[in-house]
Design an enzyme around this catalytic site. Structure first.
Site, short mmCIF file in Angstrom:
data_model
loop_
_atom_site.label_atom_id
_atom_site.label_comp_id
_atom_site.label_asym_id
_atom_site.label_seq_id
_atom_site.Cartn_x
_atom_site.Cartn_y
_atom_site.Cartn_z
N ASP A 33 0.80 -1.05 -0.06
CA ASP A 33 0.02 -0.15 0.03
C ASP A 33 0.85 1.24 -0.02
O ASP A 33 1.98 1.42 0.45
CB ASP A 33 -0.80 -0.23 1.23
CG ASP A 33 -2.16 0.98 0.86
OD1 ASP A 33 -2.08 1.38 0.13
OD2 ASP A 33 -2.82 1.12 1.99
N ASN A 81 -10.71 -2.71 -6.15
CA ASN A 81 -9.78 -1.79 -6.88
C ASN A 81 -10.45 -1.73 -8.42
O ASN A 81 -10.12 -0.68 -9.09
CB ASN A 81 -8.50 -2.54 -7.04
CG ASN A 81 -7.51 -2.26 -6.07
OD1 ASN A 81 -6.65 -2.90 -5.74
ND2 ASN A 81 -7.88 -1.18 -5.19
C1 FPP Z 1 -1.71 0.12 -3.49
O1 FPP Z 1 -1.41 1.59 -3.51
C2 FPP Z 1 -1.00 -0.70 -4.52
C3 FPP Z 1 -2.03 -1.15 -5.42
C4 FPP Z 1 -3.40 -1.16 -5.45
C5 FPP Z 1 -1.46 -2.25 -6.38
C6 FPP Z 1 -0.08 -2.69 -6.24
C7 FPP Z 1 0.67 -3.04 -7.70
C8 FPP Z 1 1.81 -2.84 -7.71
C9 FPP Z 1 2.99 -2.77 -6.91
C10 FPP Z 1 2.33 -2.96 -9.19
C11 FPP Z 1 2.03 -4.38 -10.15
C12 FPP Z 1 2.29 -5.40 -9.40
C13 FPP Z 1 2.69 -6.45 -9.46
C14 FPP Z 1 2.73 -7.68 -8.91
C15 FPP Z 1 3.80 -6.58 -10.86
P1 FPP Z 1 -2.25 2.54 -3.55
O2 FPP Z 1 -2.47 2.95 -5.03
O3 FPP Z 1 -3.54 2.15 -2.76
O4 FPP Z 1 -1.62 3.67 -2.76
P2 FPP Z 1 -2.49 4.84 -1.68
O5 FPP Z 1 -3.14 4.40 -0.81
O6 FPP Z 1 -1.34 5.69 -1.31
O7 FPP Z 1 -3.13 5.63 -2.75
#
Ligand code: FPP
Length: 258
Positions: A33, A81
């Site tokens: 996250d 998501n």
């Molecule tokens: C949360 O950060 C992250 C995600 C919803 C997606 C995770 C994806 C990756 C790390 C990239 C691709 C993955 C792989 C396995 C290659 P957020 O967007 O919720 O952050 P925030 O809470 O700060 O808005």
């Protein structure tokens, strides 16, 4: 400016040396996250955070394999998501495909098996196809199982499990009195994975967000304020060291354990 880099390397080495390799968590699960906040702090768009997040994925996979962790499960995309802006969903799907294409060789070279959990049929065709190919190509690898949770929601998984078992009961394949924990385990997406030992969540949020609710019943929870794109091997070592300080009693008393 060389000193800080050297200091960090020594620090890194020290942390790894503090890990007891005979007491590693068998299964680590991570709620990655903070990509969006990381990008915002840098005045960039959210996609930039996700792109940099893939580098943390690579480092974490590498660190777990090097240590000898057997199962690593990453929450890459939740059922919730899908409600994000279309463009962000598209970016995440594109990153998945490009990461799978880019990392297939690393997975093979390091004897890592890829698996996936979630409602995979809802993924775009291109992602589903690439995923299936990498899963098939790495299915005989044995060093570590890397599981991506994609279009995953724990409640959806449990609902699915209840439905599947109900159908078997209706068709007299299972008798209701025989339903126990192992039957439930066998019907979850995670049927081939052991329970989670250590659950890590980055970015300072302290919640589970519909991730592996059944499977974390006895997991140790570890929350760090580090945002996912800043998460390094050192942060993973810190989490494992903290895990090894905890006494896992599984409902028993300390005296019973000793
Ligand atoms: C949360 O950060 C992250 C995600 C919803 C997606 C995770 C994806 C990756 C790390 C990239 C691709 C993955 C792989 C396995 C290659 P957020 O967007 O919720 O952050 P925030 O809470 O700060 O808005």
């Amino acid at each position: 400016m060389k000193t800080p880099a050297i200091a960090l390397r020594i620090n890194n080495m020290d942390l790894k040396e503090n890990i007891q390799l005979n007491r590693l968590p068998k299964h680590i699960a991570i709620i990655m996250d903070g990509n969006g906040r990381w990008a915002k702090q840098k005045g960039m768009v959210r996609a930039f955070g996700h792109e940099n997040g893939t580098e943390s994925v690579r480092k974490t996979v590498e660190a777990c394999a090097e240590l000898g962790v057997q199962y690593l499960t990453l929450y890459a995309f939740s059922t919730e998501n899908w409600n994000r802006p279309k463009l962000e969903v598209k970016t995440l799907m594109r990153l998945l495909v490009s990461s799978l294409k880019k990392e297939i060789k690393t997975l093979q070279d390091n004897n890592i098996k890829l698996s996936a959990i979630g409602n995979l049929s809802t993924l775009p065709k291109k992602v589903h196809k690439e995923l299936k190919e990498v899963i098939a190509d790495t299915k005989s690898n044995e060093r570590m199982t890397l599981t991506l949770a994609l279009s995953y929601g724990s409640r959806e998984e449990l609902l699915n499990t209840v439905k599947e078992i109900s159908i078997k009961v209706k068709n007299s394949i299972i008798s209701p009195e025989k339903i126990d924990e192992s039957i439930i385990n066998e019907h979850l997406y995670t049927r081939n994975l052991p329970d989670v030992d250590l659950l890590i969540r980055t970015s300072g949020e302290q919640r589970i967000s519909n991730f592996l609710l059944w499977q974390i019943a006895y997991a140790e929870l570890y929350f760090t304020s580090t945002l996912w794109p800043d998460f390094t091997k050192q942060h993973l070592y810190e989490a494992i060291i903290e895990y090894q300080k905890r006494e896992r009693r599984f409902g028993k008393t300390s005296e019973q354990l000793s």
